[in-house]
Design a protein around this motif. Structure first.
Motif, mmCIF file in Angstrom:
data_model
loop_
_atom_site.group_PDB
_atom_site.id
_atom_site.type_symbol
_atom_site.label_atom_id
_atom_site.label_comp_id
_atom_site.label_asym_id
_atom_site.label_seq_id
_atom_site.Cartn_x
_atom_site.Cartn_y
_atom_site.Cartn_z
ATOM 1 N N GLY A 109 0.825 -1.211 0.000
ATOM 2 C CA GLY A 109 0.000 0.000 0.000
ATOM 3 C C GLY A 109 0.848 1.244 0.000
ATOM 4 O O GLY A 109 2.042 1.209 -0.277
ATOM 5 N N ARG A 110 0.231 2.369 0.321
ATOM 6 C CA ARG A 110 0.962 3.625 0.311
ATOM 7 C C ARG A 110 1.962 3.648 1.466
ATOM 8 O O ARG A 110 1.663 3.317 2.598
ATOM 9 C CB ARG A 110 -0.001 4.805 0.375
ATOM 10 N N ALA A 111 3.170 4.064 1.122
ATOM 11 C CA ALA A 111 4.252 4.135 2.104
ATOM 12 C C ALA A 111 4.970 5.459 1.953
ATOM 13 O O ALA A 111 5.330 5.856 0.843
ATOM 14 C CB ALA A 111 5.224 2.973 1.923
ATOM 15 N N PHE A 112 5.142 6.151 3.065
ATOM 16 C CA PHE A 112 5.871 7.411 3.108
ATOM 17 C C PHE A 112 7.222 7.178 3.770
ATOM 18 O O PHE A 112 7.401 6.206 4.512
ATOM 19 C CB PHE A 112 5.111 8.473 3.907
ATOM 20 N N VAL A 113 8.135 8.082 3.505
ATOM 21 C CA VAL A 113 9.434 8.017 4.167
ATOM 22 C C VAL A 113 9.733 9.364 4.799
ATOM 23 O O VAL A 113 9.416 10.412 4.237
ATOM 24 C CB VAL A 113 10.554 7.613 3.183
ATOM 25 N N THR A 114 10.306 9.323 5.985
ATOM 26 C CA THR A 114 10.814 10.522 6.637
ATOM 27 C C THR A 114 12.291 10.308 6.908
ATOM 28 O O THR A 114 12.676 9.330 7.556
ATOM 29 C CB THR A 114 10.040 10.837 7.935
ATOM 30 N N ILE A 115 13.124 11.197 6.382
ATOM 31 C CA ILE A 115 14.566 10.999 6.454
ATOM 32 C C ILE A 115 15.184 12.006 7.415
ATOM 33 O O ILE A 115 14.829 13.187 7.429
ATOM 34 C CB ILE A 115 15.211 11.097 5.047
ATOM 35 N N ALA A 116 16.082 11.510 8.249
ATOM 36 C CA ALA A 116 16.697 12.326 9.291
ATOM 37 C C ALA A 116 17.469 13.494 8.682
ATOM 38 O O ALA A 116 18.038 13.382 7.590
ATOM 39 C CB ALA A 116 17.632 11.469 10.134
ATOM 40 N N PRO A 117 17.521 14.640 9.381
ATOM 41 C CA PRO A 117 18.236 15.803 8.838
ATOM 42 C C PRO A 117 19.721 15.559 8.606
ATOM 43 O O PRO A 117 20.352 16.272 7.830
ATOM 44 C CB PRO A 117 18.001 16.892 9.903
ATOM 45 N N GLY A 161 -3.792 9.521 7.182
ATOM 46 C CA GLY A 161 -4.519 8.301 7.501
ATOM 47 C C GLY A 161 -3.667 7.292 8.249
ATOM 48 O O GLY A 161 -2.473 7.133 7.968
ATOM 49 N N GLU A 162 -4.285 6.624 9.205
ATOM 50 C CA GLU A 162 -3.569 5.658 10.038
ATOM 51 C C GLU A 162 -3.041 4.467 9.245
ATOM 52 O O GLU A 162 -2.094 3.799 9.646
ATOM 53 C CB GLU A 162 -4.498 5.155 11.160
ATOM 54 N N GLU A 163 -3.683 4.195 8.073
ATOM 55 C CA GLU A 163 -3.241 3.053 7.277
ATOM 56 C C GLU A 163 -1.933 3.339 6.537
ATOM 57 O O GLU A 163 -1.289 2.421 5.995
ATOM 58 C CB GLU A 163 -4.327 2.663 6.281
ATOM 59 N N THR A 164 -1.528 4.595 6.493
ATOM 60 C CA THR A 164 -0.279 4.963 5.823
ATOM 61 C C THR A 164 0.912 4.377 6.581
ATOM 62 O O THR A 164 0.998 4.472 7.808
ATOM 63 C CB THR A 164 -0.132 6.497 5.769
ATOM 64 N N LYS A 165 1.818 3.770 5.841
ATOM 65 C CA LYS A 165 3.032 3.223 6.440
ATOM 66 C C LYS A 165 4.119 4.302 6.401
ATOM 67 O O LYS A 165 4.344 4.926 5.366
ATOM 68 C CB LYS A 165 3.519 1.981 5.705
ATOM 69 N N VAL A 166 4.777 4.509 7.540
ATOM 70 C CA VAL A 166 5.834 5.511 7.630
ATOM 71 C C VAL A 166 7.150 4.829 7.974
ATOM 72 O O VAL A 166 7.253 4.135 8.990
ATOM 73 C CB VAL A 166 5.508 6.576 8.699
#
Length: 563
Positions: A76-84, A177-182
Motif C-alpha cells: 500500500g501507500r508508504a511514506f518516508v521521513t529521512i533524518a536531517p 490516515g492511520e493506514e499509511t506506512k511511515v
C-alpha cells in the motif's frame, strides 16, 4: 543474562576473531565473552552501535529491515521521513537528488524529519522554565536507553517530549490516515528499538539506516548521478530545524543559550555518562545530550568517507539559516513519550569470589593488578566481577596469559633435550638452557659474551645480515657433530640457535660406510680370483683338447705311422 534476544544488535559468530575490541569500546560493557566468543547481552545493550562501528572483522551487525520496507511499499501507500543528518551523508548536489532516488524506490511521499524537529523544539521552548530547573531534553534514543537501564534515578529529569522521528510519524498518520506506512531513515541503530516501543509502534512502521538505504539503492541499480534534482514533500505552514544532528541545535532553536551557563549541550558517550553524575538540578541548569560524539552526523551507520568536520560543513551548507521553530499551527497529536525503569540487575559478588579470580589469574599480589584495560574492563576488579557474573573469562587477561605462555616456554626450554641459545642483534648471548650449558661445558658466565666464544658464528651472521631467514646445517665443534638450526625472532630482534648432538649417529654412518667398502673390496678380490681360475681352466682345457686331437689322428692313420 539475555543473549541477543531482540535481534537488533548481534554477532556474526563465524566472523568473530577473539580480539575483544567490541568489549573495549562498549561504554556499558554489554558485550560478554563465552568460550572465547563475543556476544551481545540484550538486557544490557543500549543499541548505541559503537561495537558495530569498531569491529574490525564486521562481526557485530544489526537487523536488516529492507525486506520489511519493500513489503510495505508493495502492500500500500508508504511514506518516508529521512533524518536531517542525510545532508551530511549525501553531500553537495547529492542531497538535492535524494528525494528522486527515494521515489524511485517506490515511496509515495518523501519528507524531512526536520519538520518535526522544529515542532519538538517549539515544545521544548514552551517548557523552558522546566528545563532551566534541571530538565533534560534529548531526541537521542541511546541517551534514554542509558538512563532507563543504568541511571533510573535520573528518569524524572527527562522531558517527556517525543523525538522528532516519533512526532513526525504521528503527524503524517494524523494527516494522511492511520493506514499509511511511515518508514524512517537515519544514521542510528537505536531508532529501530525506539520505533518498537509500545507507545511508538503506531507512529513508525519501520526504520532503515543510511547503510541499508545505500545497499538498497545499489541493489536496485539506482545512482544519484542518474536522478533528477527534486524537492521533498512537506506539511503546509511548517518550519524546519535542519541543525538537529549537531550538539546545541535544539537549545538554539528553542532560544536557550549554553554560553550563559543556563544550559549544557554535550555529546559523546563518556561526556553523557559523566553528565548524569552532575547535579544539574541543584545548579538549575538544563541539558541536551547526544550520545554519539559531535551528534548524529557521527552516527554508527554513516556510510560516507568524509571526515567528521566535512560532514558538519555539508550539513551547515544545506541547512542555511536556522528557521524559527515557531509561527505554525501545532497539530493535534500526542507529542509526549513515556520512559520506563528498566534498570540492569547487578548481581552481588563477595570479596572471597573476587579473591578467587585473582588467585586463578595470578593477581593476589596487588602489584600484579595492572588495571591495564587490555581485556576491555577499566580495572582488574571489574573484570573479576564480570568473570563471576559469567560475562568474561579469565583467559581474557592479556598479562596473565603472557605470564602463562612465558612460564610454559621456559618449562619447554629447560626440559627439551636439545641445546638452545638465544642471542641479540650483536650476536651476544642472552640466555641458554641446561642442555646447552651441559653440551658446551659453560655456565651463566657466558651471558653477554659473543656467540663465537662457543660455536661458529657464520650462520648467525648470515641471519643478521638478512642473507638467509633460516640456517639448517651440520657443524663440528669440540670433537662432536651437531645438527644446527638457526632462525630469527623479528619482533624481539633476537636469534635462536638449536643444537642436536648427532655424533653417535655420524659415527655409525662411518662404520657402515667402512663395512661397505671392505665388503666391496672382498667381493672384488673374489671376483678377480674366480676370473683367474676360469682363465686357467680355459687354458688347461684348451691344451688338453689339442693333445687329444693329435692322439685321435694317430689312431685313425696307422699306415702313415708305419712309414
Amino acid at each position: 543474562m539475555s543473549i541477543e534476544k531482540n535481534g537488533i544488535v548481534y554477532t556474526l559468530k563465524a566472523r568473530c576473531r577473539d580480539c575483544y575490541k567490541c568489549l573495549r569500546h562498549c561504554p556499558v560493557h554489554a558485550i560478554g565473552i563465552k568460550d572465547g566468543q563475543a556476544y551481545v547481552d540484550s538486557d544490557k545493550c543500549i543499541q548505541c552501535g559503537i561495537c558495530v562501528k569498531n569491529c574490525p572483522q564486521h562481526a557485530k551487525t544489526y537487523r536488516n529491515d529492507i525486506g520489511l520496507a519493500k513489503a510495505m511499499i508493495k502492500d500500500g501507500r508508504a511514506f518516508v521521513t529521512i533524518a536531517p543528518s542525510f545532508a551530511a551523508e549525501y553531500t553537495g548536489w547529492r542531497a538535492k537528488r535524494v528525494p528522486s532516488a527515494l521515489r524511485k524506490l517506490g515511496f509515495e511521499k518523501v519528507f524531512e524529519t526536520s519538520e518535526a524537529a522544529a515542532l519538538s523544539a517549539k515544545m521544548a521552548k514552551n517548557r523552558m522554565d522546566e528545563i532551566a530547573r534541571g530538565g533534560v531534553y534529548t531526541a537521542c534514543p541511546v541517551v534514554t536507553n542509558y538512563v532507563e537501564k543504568y541511571r533510573p534515578d535520573k528518569l524524572p529529569y527527562l522531558l517527556d517530549i517525543a523525538s522528532p522521528m516519533v512526532m513526525h510519524g504521528r503527524e503524517l498518520k494524523e494527516k494522511f490516515g492511520e493506514e499509511t506506512k511511515v518508514i524512517f531513515i537515519g544514521p542510528c541503530i537505536a531508532k529501530k528499538g525506539e520505533a518498537e516501543r509500545e507507545d511508538n509502534k503506531a507512529a513508525i512502521d519501520a526504520v532503515l539506516t543510511f547503510e541499508e538505504l545505500d545497499s538498497w539503492l545499489k541493489d536496485e541499480e539506482i545512482s544519484l548521478e542518474a536522478c533528477d534534482e527534486s524537492g521533498f514533500d512537506h506539511i503546509e505552514n511548517q518550519s524546519f530545524s535542519r541543525f538537529y544532528p549537531i550538539p546545541g541545535a535544539m537549545s538554539k532553536a528553542a532560544g536557550m543559550d549554553d554560553k550563559k551557563g543556563e544550559f549544557i549541550s554535550t555529546s559523546g558517550s563518556s561526556n553523557v555518562m559523566e553528565l548524569f553524575d552532575f547535579d544539574f538540578e541543584s545548579a538549575k541548569i538544563g541539558a541536551e545530550p547526544l550520545f554519539c560524539s559531535e551528534g548524529c552526523i557521527n552516527g554508527p551507520c554513516m556510510v560516507t568517507k568524509n571526515n567528521l568536520f566535512e560532514r558538519r560543513q555539508s550539513l551547515l551548507e544545506y541547512a542555511g539559516e536556522l528557521e524559527e521553530a515557531a509561527g505554525f499551527a501545532v497539530p493535534k497529536i500526542d507529542m509526549h513519550v513515556a520512559y520506563h525503569r528498566e534498570a540492569v540487575k547487578q548481581e552481588a559478588v563477595t570479596e572471597e569470589q573476587i579473591l578467587e579470580v585473582y588467585k586463578n589469574t595470578d593477581k593476589v599480589n596487588e602489584s600484579q593488578q595492572l588495571n591495564c584495560g587490555a581485556c576491555g574492563y577499566s580495572s582488574c576488579r571489574d573484570m573479576a566481577i564480570a568473570v563471576i557474573n559469567g560475562n568474561a573469562e579469565e583467559e581474557m587477561c592479556i598479562p596473565y596469559m603472557r605470564r602463562m605462555a612465558q612460564a610454559r616456554g621456559d618449562l619447554l626450554m629447560e626440559t627439551t633435550p636439545n641445546s638452545i641459545v638465544i642471542v641479540d642483534e650483536q650476536l651476544r648471548i642472552l640466555s641458554t638452557n641446561k642442555a646447552f650449558k651441559k653440551a658446551f661445558m659453560c655456565g651463566d658466565a657466558v651471558i653477554g659474551k659473543e656467540i663465537s666464544y662457543l660455536v661458529p658464528e657464520n650462520g648467525f651472521e648470515e641471519l643478521a645480515s638478512g642473507k638467509r631467514d633460516r640456517v639448517d646445517n651440520i657443524i663440528s665443534c669440540y670433537g662432536k657433530i651437531y645438527h644446527q638450526i638457526l632462525y630469527p625472532l623479528p619482533q624481539e630482534h633476537k636469534f635462536t640457535g638449536i643444537y642436536s648432538d648427532i655424533t653417535a649417529h655420524k659415527l655409525n654412518e662411518k662404520k657402515l660406510e667402512s663395512l661397505k667398502r671392505e665388503t666391496a673390496m672382498q667381493a672384488q678380490a673374489l671376483l678377480e680370483n674366480q676370473l683367474e681360475m676360469a682363465r686357467q681352466m680355459a687354458d688347461f682345457l684348451g691344451k688338453s683338447t689339442a693333445k687329444s686331437e693329435m692322439i685321435v689322428e694317430r689312431l685313425l692313420s696307422p699306415d702313415e705311422q708305419d712309414k
